[in-house]
Structures are given as C-alpha cells and as structure tokens.
Design an enzyme around this catalytic site. Structure first.
Site, short mmCIF file in Angstrom:
data_model
loop_
_atom_site.label_atom_id
_atom_site.label_comp_id
_atom_site.label_asym_id
_atom_site.label_seq_id
_atom_site.Cartn_x
_atom_site.Cartn_y
_atom_site.Cartn_z
N ASP A 20 37.88 45.93 33.32
CA ASP A 20 37.79 44.67 34.09
C ASP A 20 38.48 45.20 34.94
OD1 ASP A 20 36.72 41.86 34.65
OD2 ASP A 20 38.58 41.54 34.29
N GLU A 61 32.81 46.25 34.89
CA GLU A 61 32.05 44.85 35.49
C GLU A 61 31.85 44.98 36.77
OE1 GLU A 61 34.16 40.28 36.22
OE2 GLU A 61 33.28 41.23 34.14
N ASP A 82 41.75 39.29 31.18
CA ASP A 82 41.64 40.42 31.61
C ASP A 82 41.62 41.16 30.53
OD1 ASP A 82 41.89 40.65 35.09
OD2 ASP A 82 43.64 39.22 34.19
#
EC number: 3.1.21.10
Length: 198
Positions: free
Chosen positions: A5, A66, A139
């Site tokens: 992330d 992501e 996260d």
C-alpha cells in the site's frame, strides 16, 4: 505474495502465502514510515531500501501494488505514485511480475463489496488470516488485503488471459484459411480462362 500500500508518509508491506482453495496465511506485515520534513528523494530512498530488503528476505513470486487514483490532494497523489514506482522498480530488477489493483478490486475481493470502508477491510483481513489482533495502522491491513486480492484473482486472470490467447489464435488461423481459400478460388478462375479462344 508481497502486497504494498504505497505512500510517502506510511508505506504498508504485507507478505501472504496462499494454500489450498482460498486459504491464506500471514507471513509478515509492517509499515515503513518517513518523516514529512525530509526531502522527497531521501524518503523514497528509505522506502526503496525497505522494499528491497523485503524482496530479498521473503522472495515473493509477485508484487501487488495499489493503483493510484486522482484525489483532491494532488501532492498526496504524487507522493503515492512515486512510492509505487519505487516498489515496481525494485520488483522489476528481480524479474518479478508487478500487478496494480484498484482499491475497489481489493475491497470486493476481501469483503465482497467494492464500497467497504477501512474498518471492514481490516476486520475481514484479520479473520481471513486468523490474526490474534487487527493489523495497525490501516496501511498494514491494506497491504495484506492487496496480497490476498492478488492471490485470489490471479488464477482467474491467468485463465482469462489464456482463453483470450486461444481465441486470438483461432481467429488468426480462421483468417489465414479464408485468405488461402480466396487465393485458390481466384487462381483457379484465372487458370480456367486461359485456354478460352475469343
């Protein structure tokens, strides 16, 4: 599978192993933090170093990152994109495939809803990986969710790509046969008129 992330302030890292069916196991999870007051280049270097260490330590088969979407805060988007680029570069140096998943893809894979909130994603990640406590901050949970998403979606993606490749090959073969038939027909018609006297 390494899920990332990306972010300049906090970059989530999560390694997940896939088992039979949809069984998943958490191998490692952490968040790399960089001070906001530091130079961007120095912050990216710190993230790069951490990612490189994880890649060498855990040796994942692939990396899931992501995908960055435009937000109101352009500065945040730029930092996230830069961090994601650093991760992709580290994986590419090792010949690892890098796949970018949208937030809605990840949420839908893990929770069944592409509109799930952070708490729902964290809760499902905790359950799916049978963790004693919820990954924190968000996260960390998002990185694990990315890894899970890829593990579950990749077989389907691979089958779809294989089916598309087969369909394309069949189409090429069909077009080639049609072209050959047209040439034969044209050639025989020409040959048949050569001996005709006028």
């Amino acid at each position: 599978m390494l899920g990332v992330d990306p972010g300049l302030t906090r970059c989530g890292l999560g390694v997940v192993d896939g088992g039979l069916g949809r069984t998943v196991t958490c191998v490692a999870v952490d968040v790399v933090r960089t001070p906001a007051e530091d130079d961007v280049a120095a912050r990216l270097l710190r993230i790069s170093g951490a990612v490189e260490e994880w890649l060498d330590t855990y040796r994942p088969d692939a990396v899931a990152v992501e995908r960055v979407f435009s937000q109101h805060n352009v500065r945040t988007v730029m930092g996230t994109a830069q961090a994601g680029g650093v991760v992709a570069l580290g994986a590419a140096r090792r010949g690892l495939p890098v796949v970018f998943h949208t937030p809605s893809e990840v949420k839908a894979s893990v929770t069944g809803s592409g509109r799930a909130d952070k708490a729902q994603v964290t809760g499902m990640v905790t359950r799916l990986l049978n963790l004693a406590e919820k990954p924190s901050p968000a996260d960390a949970a998002d990185a694990l969710a990315l890894a899970i998403c890829h593990l579950w979606r990749e077989p389907m993606r691979a089958r779809l790509a294989e089916a598309e490749a087969r369909a394309a090959e069949l189409a090429r073969t069909h077009r080639k046969r049609l072209a050959e038939a047209a040439r034969r027909k044209g050639g025989s018609g020409t040959a048949g008129t050569r001996g005709v006297r006028r």
